[in-house]
Design a protein around this motif. Structure first.
Motif, mmCIF file in Angstrom:
data_model
loop_
_atom_site.group_PDB
_atom_site.id
_atom_site.type_symbol
_atom_site.label_atom_id
_atom_site.label_comp_id
_atom_site.label_asym_id
_atom_site.label_seq_id
_atom_site.Cartn_x
_atom_site.Cartn_y
_atom_site.Cartn_z
ATOM 1 N N ILE A 19 -9.238 -9.246 -10.870
ATOM 2 C CA ILE A 19 -7.926 -10.207 -10.443
ATOM 3 C C ILE A 19 -6.573 -10.261 -10.361
ATOM 4 O O ILE A 19 -5.595 -10.947 -9.924
ATOM 5 N N GLY A 20 -5.810 -9.508 -11.338
ATOM 6 C CA GLY A 20 -4.177 -9.261 -10.883
ATOM 7 C C GLY A 20 -4.364 -8.254 -9.751
ATOM 8 O O GLY A 20 -2.805 -8.359 -9.666
ATOM 9 N N PHE A 21 -4.860 -7.378 -9.128
ATOM 10 C CA PHE A 21 -4.533 -7.119 -7.977
ATOM 11 C C PHE A 21 -4.858 -7.672 -6.963
ATOM 12 O O PHE A 21 -3.761 -8.097 -5.653
ATOM 13 N N LEU A 22 -5.849 -8.998 -6.683
ATOM 14 C CA LEU A 22 -6.168 -10.050 -5.508
ATOM 15 C C LEU A 22 -4.258 -11.287 -5.783
ATOM 16 O O LEU A 22 -4.683 -11.580 -4.736
ATOM 17 N N PHE A 23 -4.316 -10.949 -7.191
ATOM 18 C CA PHE A 23 -2.796 -12.251 -7.265
ATOM 19 C C PHE A 23 -1.896 -12.624 -6.741
ATOM 20 O O PHE A 23 -1.043 -13.421 -5.169
ATOM 21 N N PRO A 24 -1.714 -10.863 -5.900
ATOM 22 C CA PRO A 24 -0.631 -10.753 -5.925
ATOM 23 C C PRO A 24 -0.852 -11.123 -3.937
ATOM 24 O O PRO A 24 0.264 -11.432 -3.348
ATOM 25 N N ILE A 25 -1.745 -10.046 -3.607
ATOM 26 C CA ILE A 25 -2.221 -10.508 -2.230
ATOM 27 C C ILE A 25 -2.533 -12.154 -1.733
ATOM 28 O O ILE A 25 -2.132 -12.290 -0.488
ATOM 29 N N PHE A 26 -2.960 -12.465 -2.484
ATOM 30 C CA PHE A 26 -3.356 -14.345 -2.290
ATOM 31 C C PHE A 26 -1.906 -14.087 -1.756
ATOM 32 O O PHE A 26 -1.467 -15.672 -1.360
ATOM 33 N N LEU A 27 -1.232 -14.437 -3.137
ATOM 34 C CA LEU A 27 0.157 -14.947 -3.101
ATOM 35 C C LEU A 27 1.226 -14.446 -1.544
ATOM 36 O O LEU A 27 1.152 -15.240 -0.987
ATOM 37 N N SER A 28 0.830 -12.768 -0.778
ATOM 38 C CA SER A 28 1.250 -13.124 -0.094
ATOM 39 C C SER A 28 0.808 -13.430 1.655
ATOM 40 O O SER A 28 0.824 -13.648 2.450
ATOM 41 N N LEU A 29 -0.433 -14.020 1.011
ATOM 42 C CA LEU A 29 -1.817 -14.033 2.125
ATOM 43 C C LEU A 29 -1.514 -15.420 2.515
ATOM 44 O O LEU A 29 -0.988 -16.246 4.031
ATOM 45 N N PHE B 34 -4.393 -7.768 -20.052
ATOM 46 C CA PHE B 34 -4.450 -5.993 -20.087
ATOM 47 C C PHE B 34 -4.959 -5.504 -18.593
ATOM 48 O O PHE B 34 -3.860 -4.883 -18.099
ATOM 49 N N GLY B 35 -6.286 -5.985 -17.917
ATOM 50 C CA GLY B 35 -6.689 -5.693 -17.024
ATOM 51 C C GLY B 35 -5.824 -6.151 -16.091
ATOM 52 O O GLY B 35 -5.413 -5.939 -14.818
ATOM 53 N N ILE B 36 -4.777 -7.898 -16.157
ATOM 54 C CA ILE B 36 -4.239 -8.192 -15.031
ATOM 55 C C ILE B 36 -3.202 -7.903 -14.532
ATOM 56 O O ILE B 36 -2.579 -7.870 -14.169
ATOM 57 N N LEU B 37 -2.810 -7.668 -15.317
ATOM 58 C CA LEU B 37 -0.855 -6.343 -15.762
ATOM 59 C C LEU B 37 -1.424 -5.275 -15.121
ATOM 60 O O LEU B 37 -0.532 -4.876 -14.471
ATOM 61 N N THR B 38 -2.205 -4.725 -15.612
ATOM 62 C CA THR B 38 -2.505 -3.359 -15.234
ATOM 63 C C THR B 38 -2.779 -3.694 -13.118
ATOM 64 O O THR B 38 -2.599 -2.826 -12.784
ATOM 65 N N GLY B 39 -3.913 -4.792 -12.911
ATOM 66 C CA GLY B 39 -4.352 -4.499 -11.516
ATOM 67 C C GLY B 39 -2.584 -5.219 -10.376
ATOM 68 O O GLY B 39 -2.420 -4.747 -9.668
ATOM 69 N N VAL B 40 -1.638 -5.821 -11.186
ATOM 70 C CA VAL B 40 -0.722 -6.575 -10.399
ATOM 71 C C VAL B 40 0.427 -5.263 -10.712
ATOM 72 O O VAL B 40 1.127 -5.112 -9.488
ATOM 73 N N MET B 41 -0.107 -3.956 -11.507
ATOM 74 C CA MET B 41 1.143 -2.885 -11.340
ATOM 75 C C MET B 41 0.276 -1.983 -10.703
ATOM 76 O O MET B 41 0.989 -1.540 -9.767
ATOM 77 N N PHE B 42 -1.030 -1.687 -10.635
ATOM 78 C CA PHE B 42 -0.817 -1.152 -9.146
ATOM 79 C C PHE B 42 -0.519 -1.542 -8.403
ATOM 80 O O PHE B 42 -0.839 -0.058 -7.116
ATOM 81 N N TYR B 43 -0.885 -2.454 -7.808
ATOM 82 C CA TYR B 43 -0.639 -3.929 -6.541
ATOM 83 C C TYR B 43 0.864 -2.582 -6.311
ATOM 84 O O TYR B 43 0.944 -2.218 -5.011
ATOM 85 N N PHE B 44 2.246 -3.139 -6.913
ATOM 86 C CA PHE B 44 3.296 -3.160 -6.582
ATOM 87 C C PHE B 44 3.523 -1.541 -6.793
ATOM 88 O O PHE B 44 4.826 -1.278 -6.413
ATOM 89 N N LYS B 45 2.932 -0.542 -7.264
ATOM 90 C CA LYS B 45 2.689 0.773 -7.169
ATOM 91 C C LYS B 45 2.719 1.435 -6.178
ATOM 92 O O LYS B 45 3.001 2.656 -5.617
ATOM 93 N N GLN B 46 1.709 0.667 -4.685
ATOM 94 C CA GLN B 46 1.372 0.754 -4.031
ATOM 95 C C GLN B 46 2.685 0.894 -2.684
ATOM 96 O O GLN B 46 3.654 0.098 -2.858
ATOM 97 N N ASP B 47 2.651 2.294 -2.046
ATOM 98 C CA ASP B 47 3.488 2.643 -0.722
ATOM 99 C C ASP B 47 3.374 0.615 -0.267
ATOM 100 O O ASP B 47 2.269 0.455 0.081
#
Length: 189
Positions: free
Chosen positions: A96-106, A24-37
């Motif tokens: 981890i959920g927030f960093l995962f898409p960041i690392f994928l982008s970078l 749930f924490g990972i999903l929350t982090g991923v959603m938080f990342y993609f909810k950002q402008d």
């Protein structure tokens, strides 16, 4: 290894509970990342790219982990250690959920290698130690309550296990800082 398997089977509901909280924490982090402008995401990507090039895991993280876990260990005496540890595992999942898409982008193509090294080797061991600390914390609280009723000091033996896991986290963090950190910086550089 057999003792670890037996312990896992014996406490599989605790591990399952923590794993679900972590997911749930990972999903929350991923959603938080993609909810950002998109402009905020780009600013995050640019600032973190230079940070990761300089130092992936700072020494202050070692002190932070040990200090926090020692604080949680003391909170076991007033029965607040377990909820704080659950919240901490949830926050680790968000991180981890927030960093995962960041690392994928970078790191696009290198992401798989980086993800295996960072998320699996570094975070997996750390989370496994946190899960074990949770189980030992529950056992400590049970023994502590019995010790208070019987007016004996049997809980001290259980508290030694908790301090052992905090020490293992410290050793793991030192290994990450002095070995894994150098490998990740080499691969990113």
């Amino acid at each position: 290894m057999k003792a670890m398997r037996t312990s896992f089977k014996k406490h599989k509901l605790f591990f399952l509970f923590l794993f679900i909280i972590f997911l749930f924490g990972i999903l929350t982090g991923v959603m938080f990342y993609f909810k950002q402008d998109i402009s905020i995401r780009n600013a995050i990507l640019s600032s973190l790219d230079t940070l990761f090039q300089n130092n992936v895991f700072a020494f202050k993280n070692v002190l932070y982990h040990v200090g926090l876990l020692l604080f949680v260990s003391v909170l076991f005496f007033i029965f607040l250690g377990i909820p704080i540890l659950v919240i901490y595992i949830f926050v680790e999942g968000i991180s981890i959920g927030f960093l995962f898409p960041i690392f994928l982008s970078l790191y696009k193509i290198n992401f798989l290698l980086y993800a295996v090294l960072y998320f699996v080797l570094i975070k997996f061991i750390y989370l496994l130690l946190l899960f074990c600390l949770f189980v030992k914390g529950i056992k400590f609280i049970k023994v502590y309550i019995q010790s208070l009723k019987n007016k004996n000091y049997q809980f001290i033996g259980e508290f030694k296990y908790i301090l052992f896991f905090v020490f293992c986290v410290f050793l793991n963090d030192l290994l990450v800082y002095f070995v894994s950190n150098k490998i990740l910086i080499f691969l990113l550089g």
